[in-house]
Scaffold this active site. Structure first.
Site, PDB file in Angstrom:
ATOM      1  N   GLU A 117       0.799  -1.235   0.000  1.00 58.28           N
ATOM      2  CA  GLU A 117       0.000   0.000   0.000  1.00 58.28           C
ATOM      3  C   GLU A 117       0.837   1.293   0.000  1.00 58.28           C
ATOM      4  O   GLU A 117       0.439   2.278   0.611  1.00 58.28           O
ATOM      5  CB  GLU A 117      -0.949  -0.009   1.211  1.00 58.28           C
ATOM      6  CG  GLU A 117      -1.920  -1.168   1.175  1.00 58.28           C
ATOM      7  CD  GLU A 117      -2.715  -1.348   2.463  1.00 58.28           C
ATOM      8  OE1 GLU A 117      -3.870  -1.772   2.361  1.00 58.28           O
ATOM      9  OE2 GLU A 117      -2.187  -1.085   3.559  1.00 58.28           O
TER      10      GLU A 117
HETATM   11  C1  TNX Z   1      -4.521  -4.077   4.682  1.00 57.07           C
HETATM   12  S1  TNX Z   1      -2.999  -6.435   4.038  1.00 57.07           S
HETATM   13  C2  TNX Z   1      -3.256  -3.853   5.176  1.00 57.07           C
HETATM   14  C3  TNX Z   1      -3.100  -3.368   6.549  1.00 57.07           C
HETATM   15  C4  TNX Z   1      -4.410  -3.177   7.242  1.00 57.07           C
HETATM   16  C5  TNX Z   1      -5.353  -4.294   6.867  1.00 57.07           C
HETATM   17  C6  TNX Z   1      -6.666  -4.236   7.579  1.00 57.07           C
HETATM   18  C7  TNX Z   1      -1.850  -5.419   4.103  1.00 57.07           C
HETATM   19  C8  TNX Z   1      -0.567  -5.883   3.659  1.00 57.07           C
HETATM   20  N1  TNX Z   1      -2.101  -4.177   4.534  1.00 57.07           N
HETATM   21  O1  TNX Z   1      -2.344  -2.181   6.554  1.00 57.07           O
HETATM   22  O2  TNX Z   1      -4.172  -3.173   8.603  1.00 57.07           O
HETATM   23  O3  TNX Z   1      -5.590  -4.232   5.497  1.00 57.07           O
HETATM   24  O4  TNX Z   1      -7.400  -5.383   7.314  1.00 57.07           O
END
Ligand code: TNX
Length: 599
Positions: A375
């Site tokens: 992300e």
């Molecule tokens: C996605 S899955 C994220 C996290 C959040 C989560 C909440 C991933 C690698 N990153 O930063 O905490 O969703 O479900």
């Protein structure tokens, strides 16, 4: 920096002292009521338990569980109903003369002493074989199910009237065998105080080995901070279910949780926040070493994650020079993602990355360094892949194997690199291409393995962006065929992440973990032939009373035919749940009876 030492795990709200875990409705009735001769001096509870068991004699009772009632399901189970074993009060644990095996024997004795009240001394094998034997055997014969597994983690368990024998090629295999033995004893084995009980183990042979070498759980200690004792208790939960990796998500926008000597403000400034404005916290090097050592004794490897280049707001608050505009952002205590990043064009960023990863690697004996990579929406294209490739080289230079969330797939390959898949559909050509170039994959599919997803619409905490995950959904997928272009040989294993935006206490962790984590452990450990939904439901049902007796909170999923009582406990009110103290603040009163032996 000084922090108040933590003295115990959080009591499970609503259960301030442990139940004495006397016989539960699932326990067999004793063969004869124990008769205790009145002693001339006030007896200890242990003395009473011993004499009660002796008075009841060694008459066989029916075992409380069947030989196959094990989670995760063993590879091969051959019951011999006429060969049940009863643990005698004067039993010793005999173990091959090897330091690591001896540790496992000590662990077994420590597991059994509180509930049995038996002394269970540990001694070398030979000369006297004795009723509890742990044998390291590299020369074990090979062949079909009758032999010890030659896998690094496999074991064989033989239960006969005269002895329980665990045989394995490694101390890790012995340790897994011990966890199986623990599940084959009556529920009352979970009691912290002596229980008068026939300690019967069902007769027969189990030969077992894992399907995948990497079986783990991730705990996000960044969104909410969890102290050493809470983490150690989670490690105990992993060990029970033969999970061998604990991934700690140590850094995120809302908090930096590990002290770094060369960049001290990361912890002292970046560690002060948490989601919702809580006090935060961080691990000193000594704290982190305690976690690593506690895990090692339970054959669990810690995988530290420093999330880069995104998810870095806490680091930018501490060191604005890492920010693209060189301006400190406000501390962040919300739950959005994807807005922060370290400046990939600034050389100082790579000094920071090398210093932080170097210090974390120095504290971590395991082979893995997780660099996050998820992300980072504001670092695009070659800026992103260039950053990841440079960071991968730093990890390789430290002699470690890089793990990253699957977004790092487009970056160039380095030897051994591992992608952690968290998508929700089974198709990603970029991941498949990275696998063709040699990457391995840890599977954490968001719609099956995410422990922060709600069980059902009315689950009081958690998210639902990847769907609702009940036990059936957690269980019903096959790692070998889950992802297009990722064959079984490229699957390193399975990991269940617990993100903690909405999870604030140990009780809430346990509520989200049980009963889904044991189901996922079975996905990772057991062969498809050994797995069945009907079997899992029945076996998990038998574990409910164990969790209850051990003071573990769990979700009483309606899919599981729990015994009539106790049926589990619902999530306690937020007011009752434990929150971690601020650095320098005393811990709330703890139930020392539940303190894990952190060493
Ligand atoms: C996605 S899955 C994220 C996290 C959040 C989560 C909440 C991933 C690698 N990153 O930063 O905490 O969703 O479900």
């Amino acid at each position: 920096m000084s922090r108040t030492p933590r003295t115990g795990v959080a009591p499970v709200p609503g259960q301030q002292s442990r139940p004495d875990a006397g016989p539960t409705p699932t326990d067999p009735a004793p063969a004869a009521p124990p008769t205790v001769t009145p002693p001339s001096v006030t007896p200890t509870a242990g003395t009473l338990a011993r004499s009660a068991a002796q008075a009841a004699g060694r008459r066989l009772t029916r075992p409380a569980v069947g030989l196959g009632d094990v989670v995760p399901a063993p590879a091969s189970v051959r019951p011999r109903p006429a060969a049940d074993f009863v643990l005698a009060a004067d039993a010793a644990v005999r173990v091959s003369a090897d330091p690591a095996a001896r540790e496992v024997a000590n662990h077994l004795a420590e597991l059994l002493r509180p509930a049995t009240g038996y002394p269970l001394p540990v001694a070398d094998l030979p000369p006297t074989p004795g009723p509890l034997q742990l044998t390291l055997s590299t020369a074990a014969p090979r062949g079909p199910a009758a032999t010890v597994s030659d896998d690094a983690e496999g074991y064989r368990l033989d239960v006969d009237p005269d002895a329980v024998r665990i045989t394995a090629g490694t101390a890790t295999g012995l340790f897994h065998g011990v966890q199986t033995l623990r599940q084959l004893l009556p529920v009352a084995v979970e009691s912290r105080t002596p229980v008068a009980q026939h300690w019967v183990v069902p007769g027969g042979t189990i030969v077992d080995r894992p399907r995948f070498p990497y079986r783990g759980m991730m705990l996000d200690v960044a969104r909410h901070f969890f102290g050493v004792e809470d983490v150690c208790r989670v490690i105990d939960h992993l060990a029970r279910y033969k999970l061998n990796h604990l991934h700690l998500h140590l850094t995120d926008d809302q908090g930096w949780r590990i002290a770094v000597d060369s960049w001290p403000r990361l912890a002292t400034v970046g560690g002060r926040t948490a989601v919702g404005g809580g006090p935060g916290g961080w691990y000193t090097a000594a704290d982190y070493r305690r976690i690593v050592a506690y895990a090692a004794r339970r054959h669990v490897t810690v995988v530290p994650e420093v999330d880069l280049p995104g998810h870095t707001n806490a680091a930018l608050v501490a060191y604005p020079g890492l920010a693209p505009d060189k301006v400190a952002p406000p501390p962040y205590t919300g739950t959005e993602v994807g807005f922060s990043y370290v400046d990939p064009t600034d050389e100082r960023t790579y000094d920071f990355v090398a210093d932080v990863l170097g210090e974390v690697a120095a504290l971590t004996p395991g082979p893995w360094l997780h660099i996050g990579g998820d992300e980072a929406y504001k670092v695009k294209g070659s800026a992103y892949t260039g950053f990841v490739e440079r960071t991968q080289r730093i990890v390789a230079g430290l002699g470690r194997t890089v793990v990253g969330w699957h977004q790092i797939a487009p970056a160039g390959h380095v030897d051994g690199r591992v992608l952690q898949w968290w998508g929700t559909d089974g198709d990603d050509p970029t991941v498949a291409e990275a696998v063709r170039r040699g990457a391995r994959v840890i599977l954490s599919p968001g719609n099956h393995a995410y422990l922060d997803m709600k069980y059902a619409p009315d689950t009081p905490i958690g998210h639902d962006w990847a769907g609702l995950i009940d036990v059936h959904r957690a269980y019903h997928w096959d790692p070998a065929t889950h992802l297009t272009g990722v064959p079984a040989e490229s699957v390193l294993g399975v990991e269940a992440p617990l993100w903690t935006e909405s999870v604030t206490s140990l009780a809430e962790i346990e509520f989200m973990v049980f009963p889904r984590l044991p189901a996922l452990a079975e996905v990772a450990w057991s062969t498809p032939a050994a797995r069945s939904w009907a079997g899992l439901r029945k076996r998990l049902a038998g574990h409910g009373p164990r969790w209850h007796a051990a003071g573990i909170a769990f979700h009483p999923s309606p899919e599981i035919p729990w015994p009539a009582a106790p049926a589990g406990r619902h999530l306690p009110d937020a007011a009752e749940t434990h929150r971690n103290p601020a650095p320098g603040q005393p811990s709330p009163a703890r139930d020392t009876a539940t303190t894990p032996d952190v060493r």
